[in-house]
Design a protein around this motif. Sequence first.
Motif, mmCIF file in Angstrom:
data_model
loop_
_atom_site.group_PDB
_atom_site.id
_atom_site.type_symbol
_atom_site.label_atom_id
_atom_site.label_comp_id
_atom_site.label_asym_id
_atom_site.label_seq_id
_atom_site.Cartn_x
_atom_site.Cartn_y
_atom_site.Cartn_z
ATOM 1 N N ASP A 3 71.325 49.176 13.605
ATOM 2 C CA ASP A 3 70.518 49.238 14.821
ATOM 3 C C ASP A 3 70.994 48.141 15.772
ATOM 4 O O ASP A 3 70.972 46.958 15.411
ATOM 5 C CB ASP A 3 69.047 49.045 14.454
ATOM 6 C CG ASP A 3 68.150 48.962 15.675
ATOM 7 O OD1 ASP A 3 68.486 49.590 16.694
ATOM 8 O OD2 ASP A 3 67.123 48.271 15.606
ATOM 9 N N TYR A 5 69.751 46.771 18.355
ATOM 10 C CA TYR A 5 68.737 45.781 18.728
ATOM 11 C C TYR A 5 68.593 44.716 17.641
ATOM 12 O O TYR A 5 68.459 43.536 17.940
ATOM 13 C CB TYR A 5 67.401 46.471 19.014
ATOM 14 C CG TYR A 5 67.428 47.297 20.275
ATOM 15 C CD1 TYR A 5 67.185 46.724 21.510
ATOM 16 C CD2 TYR A 5 67.727 48.653 20.227
ATOM 17 C CE1 TYR A 5 67.226 47.474 22.678
ATOM 18 C CE2 TYR A 5 67.773 49.416 21.386
ATOM 19 C CZ TYR A 5 67.521 48.820 22.609
ATOM 20 O OH TYR A 5 67.565 49.562 23.758
ATOM 21 N N GLN A 12 63.272 46.537 20.861
ATOM 22 C CA GLN A 12 63.680 47.624 21.744
ATOM 23 C C GLN A 12 62.998 47.531 23.099
ATOM 24 O O GLN A 12 63.464 48.108 24.070
ATOM 25 C CB GLN A 12 63.353 48.972 21.098
ATOM 26 C CG GLN A 12 64.228 49.275 19.917
ATOM 27 C CD GLN A 12 64.004 50.679 19.386
ATOM 28 O OE1 GLN A 12 63.172 51.427 19.884
ATOM 29 N NE2 GLN A 12 64.752 51.037 18.364
ATOM 30 N N ILE A 58 73.736 49.357 23.645
ATOM 31 C CA ILE A 58 72.451 49.209 24.337
ATOM 32 C C ILE A 58 72.606 49.426 25.835
ATOM 33 O O ILE A 58 71.814 50.146 26.452
ATOM 34 C CB ILE A 58 71.822 47.832 24.044
ATOM 35 C CG1 ILE A 58 71.385 47.759 22.573
ATOM 36 C CG2 ILE A 58 70.632 47.569 24.959
ATOM 37 C CD1 ILE A 58 70.965 46.366 22.113
ATOM 38 N N PRO A 88 60.678 55.568 23.006
ATOM 39 C CA PRO A 88 61.649 54.510 22.687
ATOM 40 C C PRO A 88 62.101 54.496 21.230
ATOM 41 O O PRO A 88 63.178 54.023 20.928
ATOM 42 C CB PRO A 88 60.908 53.214 23.046
ATOM 43 C CG PRO A 88 59.480 53.587 23.240
ATOM 44 C CD PRO A 88 59.423 55.044 23.521
ATOM 45 N N SER A 89 61.318 55.031 20.316
ATOM 46 C CA SER A 89 61.692 55.013 18.895
ATOM 47 C C SER A 89 62.791 56.015 18.564
ATOM 48 O O SER A 89 63.444 55.894 17.528
ATOM 49 C CB SER A 89 60.469 55.317 18.024
ATOM 50 O OG SER A 89 59.513 54.304 18.152
ATOM 51 N N ARG A 92 66.244 54.537 17.852
ATOM 52 C CA ARG A 92 66.252 53.826 16.561
ATOM 53 C C ARG A 92 66.263 54.819 15.406
ATOM 54 O O ARG A 92 66.972 54.615 14.410
ATOM 55 C CB ARG A 92 65.031 52.912 16.464
ATOM 56 C CG ARG A 92 65.005 52.146 15.164
ATOM 57 C CD ARG A 92 64.450 50.751 15.330
ATOM 58 N NE ARG A 92 64.641 50.023 14.098
ATOM 59 C CZ ARG A 92 63.676 49.838 13.196
ATOM 60 N NH1 ARG A 92 62.469 50.283 13.408
ATOM 61 N NH2 ARG A 92 63.924 49.171 12.090
#
Length: 198
Positions: A3, A5, A12, A58, A88-89, A92
């Motif tokens: 990930d 982030y 995030q 990103i 937003p998830s 991820r």
Amino acid sequence: MRDPYSVLGVSQNASDDEVKKAYRELARKYHPDNYQNNPLADLAEEKMKEINEAYDTITKQRAGGYSGSFSGAPGGQRNGYASASAHPSYIRIRNLINGGDLMQAEQLLYEVGQKDGEWYFLAGSIAYRKGWMDEAMQNYTRAVQMDPNNVEYRQALTIMQRGSMGGYRPAGYSTGMDAMDCCTTLMCLNCLCGGGRC
């Protein structure tokens, strides 16, 4: 890739400035100039590559032009994350699926309140990676119904439909006919060997 982030150590929800600041601090810390004639030089170089890739990912995601591959769905399509911005998830979850962490991806997916086309696509991708073809087909079908113009969803469903008609099968996936062929072969061998007197 992990990930991005977490690689940069930011959430995030971090602002662009916070992401940039975290990137610069890590880049200063792991810059190759700091590790000349040092036994940790190779590790620092690897870390620096990971930091650069995370920051690049990103910034592209936030600009809407992410070009990484998503291999959670059949075919490992190239993905523009067009729907991923809805929650937003989703980004991820895609990264977790790519990394093979299906349990975490599924847990995070079920925390998303609203079920849109992307939700069903990701649920289908998790099911596909688990080898649950019927569930994957149902979820991909639902994703296409909700967003018929999404090329990625349609491509995943098409590949699944071809697979159900004798095309692609993931490792470990078999039909009843495969088991029948195995039994028939063993019975024939038994007869040829005289009922076990080979």
